[in-house]
Design an enzyme around this catalytic site. Structure first.
Site, mmCIF file in Angstrom:
data_model
loop_
_atom_site.group_PDB
_atom_site.id
_atom_site.type_symbol
_atom_site.label_atom_id
_atom_site.label_comp_id
_atom_site.label_asym_id
_atom_site.label_seq_id
_atom_site.Cartn_x
_atom_site.Cartn_y
_atom_site.Cartn_z
ATOM 1 N N ASP A 115 -1.978 10.818 -2.180
ATOM 2 C CA ASP A 115 -2.350 9.758 -3.127
ATOM 3 C C ASP A 115 -2.666 10.313 -4.504
ATOM 4 O OD1 ASP A 115 -2.918 8.452 -0.379
ATOM 5 O OD2 ASP A 115 -2.842 6.839 -1.848
ATOM 6 N N GLN A 167 -2.175 2.468 9.926
ATOM 7 C CA GLN A 167 -0.865 2.573 9.255
ATOM 8 C C GLN A 167 0.149 3.345 10.104
ATOM 9 O OE1 GLN A 167 -3.813 3.186 7.817
ATOM 10 N NE2 GLN A 167 -3.836 2.690 5.651
ATOM 11 N N ARG A 180 0.859 -1.182 0.000
ATOM 12 C CA ARG A 180 0.000 0.000 0.000
ATOM 13 C C ARG A 180 0.892 1.228 0.000
ATOM 14 N NH1 ARG A 180 2.163 1.955 3.824
ATOM 15 N NH2 ARG A 180 0.805 3.721 3.581
ATOM 16 N N GLY A 181 0.258 2.401 -0.127
ATOM 17 C CA GLY A 181 1.029 3.630 -0.291
ATOM 18 C C GLY A 181 1.156 3.890 -1.782
ATOM 19 N N ALA A 182 0.870 5.144 -2.178
ATOM 20 C CA ALA A 182 0.727 5.446 -3.612
ATOM 21 C C ALA A 182 1.948 5.041 -4.458
ATOM 22 C CB ALA A 182 0.400 6.927 -3.779
ATOM 23 N N ARG A 229 -7.393 -0.474 -6.847
ATOM 24 C CA ARG A 229 -7.746 0.626 -5.929
ATOM 25 C C ARG A 229 -7.909 1.888 -6.783
ATOM 26 N NH1 ARG A 229 -4.301 1.216 -0.525
ATOM 27 N NH2 ARG A 229 -6.219 2.243 0.161
ATOM 28 N N ASN A 252 -5.414 12.435 0.387
ATOM 29 C CA ASN A 252 -4.508 11.601 1.197
ATOM 30 C C ASN A 252 -5.359 10.877 2.236
ATOM 31 O OD1 ASN A 252 -1.806 10.705 1.864
ATOM 32 N ND2 ASN A 252 -2.010 11.869 3.746
ATOM 33 N N LYS A 253 -4.717 10.054 3.024
ATOM 34 C CA LYS A 253 -5.414 9.225 4.014
ATOM 35 C C LYS A 253 -6.444 10.035 4.792
ATOM 36 C CE LYS A 253 -5.165 5.774 4.510
ATOM 37 N NZ LYS A 253 -6.125 4.894 3.777
HETATM 38 O O1 MRU Z 1 -4.572 3.322 2.177
HETATM 39 P P1 MRU Z 1 -3.095 3.514 2.084
HETATM 40 O O2 MRU Z 1 -2.340 2.961 3.248
HETATM 41 O O3 MRU Z 1 -2.531 3.026 0.771
HETATM 42 O O4 MRU Z 1 -2.918 5.075 2.120
HETATM 43 C C1 MRU Z 1 -1.639 5.616 2.018
HETATM 44 C C2 MRU Z 1 -1.594 7.075 2.181
HETATM 45 O O5 MRU Z 1 -2.591 7.724 2.345
HETATM 46 C C3 MRU Z 1 -0.250 7.697 2.054
HETATM 47 O O6 MRU Z 1 -0.184 8.865 2.806
HETATM 48 C C4 MRU Z 1 -0.006 8.068 0.580
HETATM 49 O O7 MRU Z 1 -0.223 6.963 -0.253
HETATM 50 C C5 MRU Z 1 1.347 8.595 0.360
HETATM 51 S S1 MRU Z 1 2.547 7.348 0.432
HETATM 52 C C6 MRU Z 1 4.064 7.992 0.122
#
Ligand code: MRU
Length: 348
Positions: free
Chosen positions: A240, A199, A50-52, A93, A250-251
């Site tokens: 994201d 996270q 996970r994470g963009a 996603r 973002n999250k």
């Molecule tokens: O749902 P996730 O864990 O994939 O969400 C991740 C985030 O919101 C991060 O802040 C974002 O992807 C940036 S990662 C460098």
């Protein structure tokens, strides 16, 4: 490939993509192997990875594996397999644009290639490696640009995980923290636990602790009070998807932090690579926001914490208006969105 912190978020070896299983951290450091685009898509959907930026890199390898597995077919059939892989990965996603960016790069490279069969497979695997390597180099630049914004001994607040686990290594917001800490700019980091997937508690606290960076874990609803108490010198988060007008997805919880930071006159920074900017999406209103299963909210881990059938709203992301972002930190430099600078200024 050189990766900070002794773990590989994403690693391709012997025909398989090896992912650290982010659902099991920090209790267990285990790995999952994917051998097809479908398996990579499932790993992204299930948040094994996970994470963009990390899901973009994983998808690039998924595309490369699809071409590798269809090398025995004719050129047209091979491209058809690639298109099918692109469709499966794109459906994993919806919010992080890095996923679509990486898929498009791989698809365009295949289209432009003079090769087919094994040769095309080799070419696309090399491109996936390049996307992987570039992500690490990009994060280091973001880290350095971000650290330059901080005064000595700043106490930071971050949300979710935008560290090495969310990228190919080093991190975006995590990169700013790492570079800043190395330069004496960061004294400690307050980490929101980041309900419901945790996270912050599970991943960011784990990563920063491994690096020897002082961490203070708080629950999400403590951020306002910490700001009021003067414990937070700056907020830094990842993204994201960033729309053309600078709005940031973002999250979920990020928007609330940005509002709180403005109220308390605390700088709010977003760190992200250029691959997170989506100039085709005019504003945050058009960014698709993923909704995740209700069970993530009704439970913590396997433990039910709410009535079993209570209605739940579980958006995985929210949108922070550009005007609340003091600086967007990219590998190409800064954009002071709150002062009216535009994302377009990053493009020559
Ligand atoms: O749902 P996730 O864990 O994939 O969400 C991740 C985030 O919101 C991060 O802040 C974002 O992807 C940036 S990662 C460098």
């Amino acid at each position: 490939m050189e990766i900070e912190g002794n773990f590989n978020t994403v690693e391709y070896r012997s025909g398989a993509l090896r992912l650290i299983d982010q659902r099991r951290l920090p209790a267990e450091e285990s790995y999952v192997e994917c051998r097809s685009a479908g398996e990579v898509a499932e790993a992204i959907r299930a948040m094994t990875v996970r994470g963009a930026p990390a899901i973009g890199v994983a998808a690039a390898y998924g595309m490369a594996m699809a071409v590798g597995r269809s090398a025995h077919l004719g050129p047209e059939a091979q491209i058809a397999v690639l298109d099918e892989a692109a469709a499966v990965l794109s459906g994993a996603r919806p919010t992080a644009v890095n996923l679509f960016w990486a898929i498009r790069r791989m698809r365009e490279a295949a289209e432009a290639s003079e090769f087919a069969g094994e040769k095309l497979a080799e070419e696309l695997l090399e491109l996936a490696h390049e996307i992987h390597r570039d992500d690490i180099a990009t994060c280091r630049l973001i880290g350095d640009h971000g650290a330059a914004l901080l005064s000595p001994e700043t106490s930071l607040l971050t949300h979710c995980n935008a560290g090495g686990l969310a990228t190919a290594g080093y991190g975006t917001a995590g990169g700013v923290i790492r570079s800043g800490f190395r330069e004496g700019k960061v004294s400690r980091v307050f980490v929101d636990e980041t309900r419901p997937f945790l996270q912050g508690a599970r991943l960011t606290a784990w990563e920063l602790s491994r690096d020897g960076i002082p961490v203070v874990l708080i629950t999400d609803n403590m951020a306002a009070y910490c700001m009021r108490l003067g414990k937070i010198g700056a907020v830094v988060v990842g993204a994201d998807r960033i729309a053309a007008n600078g709005d940031v997805a973002n999250k979920v919880g990020t928007y609330g932090l940005a509002v709180l930071a403005r109220e308390h006159k605390i700088p709010f920074y977003v760190a992200a690579p250029m691959s997170t900017i989506d100039m085709d999406t005019p504003s945050g209103d058009e960014i698709p926001i993923e909704e995740r299963p209700p069970e993530e909210v009704r439970r913590i881990g396997d433990t039910l914490i709410a009535p079993e059938k209570v209605e739940v709203f579980n958006p995985a992301f929210d949108v922070t208006p550009a005007g609340l972002v003091d600086a967007l930190i990219t590998e190409r430099g800064l954009v002071r969105l709150a002062e009216g600078e535009s994302v377009g200024s990053l493009y020559p």
